[in-house]
Write a protein that holds these residues in place. Structure first.
Motif, PDB file in Angstrom:
ATOM      1  N   GLY A   1      -2.136   5.948  -3.555  1.00 51.77           N
ATOM      2  CA  GLY A   1      -3.506   5.997  -4.071  1.00 51.77           C
ATOM      3  C   GLY A   1      -4.511   6.392  -3.014  1.00 51.77           C
ATOM      4  N   GLU A   2      -5.773   6.308  -3.371  1.00 48.73           N
ATOM      5  CA  GLU A   2      -6.860   6.700  -2.473  1.00 48.73           C
ATOM      6  C   GLU A   2      -7.142   5.600  -1.460  1.00 48.73           C
ATOM      7  N   ARG A   3      -7.485   6.049  -0.250  1.00 55.08           N
ATOM      8  CA  ARG A   3      -7.826   5.084   0.791  1.00 55.08           C
ATOM      9  C   ARG A   3      -8.774   5.722   1.792  1.00 55.08           C
ATOM     10  N   ALA A   4      -9.756   4.955   2.263  1.00 50.78           N
ATOM     11  CA  ALA A   4     -10.684   5.421   3.293  1.00 50.78           C
ATOM     12  C   ALA A   4     -10.220   4.911   4.647  1.00 50.78           C
TER      13      ALA A   4
ATOM     14  N   HIS B   1     -11.386  10.178   3.492  1.00 46.66           N
ATOM     15  CA  HIS B   1     -10.810   9.669   2.254  1.00 46.66           C
ATOM     16  C   HIS B   1      -9.510  10.441   2.005  1.00 46.66           C
ATOM     17  N   ILE B   2      -8.405   9.719   2.027  1.00 47.54           N
ATOM     18  CA  ILE B   2      -7.100  10.371   1.920  1.00 47.54           C
ATOM     19  C   ILE B   2      -6.368   9.870   0.690  1.00 47.54           C
ATOM     20  N   LYS B   3      -5.437  10.679   0.233  1.00 48.66           N
ATOM     21  CA  LYS B   3      -4.587  10.307  -0.897  1.00 48.66           C
ATOM     22  C   LYS B   3      -3.191  10.023  -0.361  1.00 48.66           C
TER      23      LYS B   3
ATOM     24  N   GLU C   1       0.828  -1.214   0.000  1.00 43.95           N
ATOM     25  CA  GLU C   1       0.000   0.000   0.000  1.00 43.95           C
ATOM     26  C   GLU C   1       0.857   1.257   0.000  1.00 43.95           C
TER      27      GLU C   1
END
Length: 199
Positions: free
Chosen positions: A49-52, A67-69, A44
């Motif tokens: 990338g995007e992740r909640a 929601h973070i980048k 990861e």
């Protein structure tokens, strides 16, 4: 004299509100910055990338989903800043920021050092003696590597550009340390060959 200017509030200049000790009672104060930690797998962190994520508010105990980048190739200990996601301000002041410190979880096969990855490659005694090829897992896919003849245990094979992503582009290197492993069960022919070598 003794008359107020039109629109002036009693007890203060025009447009002024009630004062307490020389300060406006309706002052604004920004909220405090807050910190939290997030855990990422090596894959990861490398991919980004995007992740909640779900975090608990330390003041209220309530949970919020953000929601973070994640930047590609983020390193352990680096921080991600989320503007205006910290503590609420007072008197209508703006909220503070939230800083997420990244923890990268230990990996079963790889060890991260700077931009380089380190792993082990199990080989048989005859592969070490005679050389050959073997399949080596990288973070993305398996590749074929050449084993030089006469390789001792502990020898390192370097694969350029197969390591961890770098901030300015490109990748570090992957180092595979040879681990000479004797099969737990030998066939009759293998046992005979080892006995011949022993003589």
């Amino acid at each position: 004299t003794g008359q107020r200017a039109p629109g002036a509030a009693p007890g203060g200049p025009a447009g002024g509100g009630p004062r307490m000790g020389g300060y406006r009672a309706d002052w604004q104060q920004p909220g405090n910055d807050q910190e939290a930690r997030i855990q990422l797998t090596l894959e990861e962190a490398a991919e980004g990338g995007e992740r909640a994520i779900t975090l608990a508010d330390p003041q209220t105990g309530s949970q919020q989903t953000l929601h973070i980048k994640i930047p590609r190739g983020i390193r352990p200990g680096q921080k991600i800043r989320l503007a205006a996601k910290g503590a609420a301000g007072s008197g209508g002041g703006p909220p503070g920021d939230l800083y997420l410190t990244v923890d990268v979880l230990p990996h079963a096969r790889f060890r991260l050092e700077g931009s380089d990855l380190h792993t082990t490659l199990p080989i048989t005694p005859w592969e070490a003696a005679l050389g050959g090829t073997a399949q080596l897992e990288t973070l993305e896919a398996a590749v074929t590597v050449r084993i030089p003849a006469g390789s001792p245990a502990g020898r390192k094979i370097r694969l350029r550009g197969y390591g961890y992503p770098q901030a300015k582009g490109g990748k570090g290197d992957l180092f595979a340390e040879l681990d000479v492993v004797v099969p737990p069960q030998l066939s009759e022919r293998e046992r005979e060959l080892f006995e011949e070598l022993a003589k």
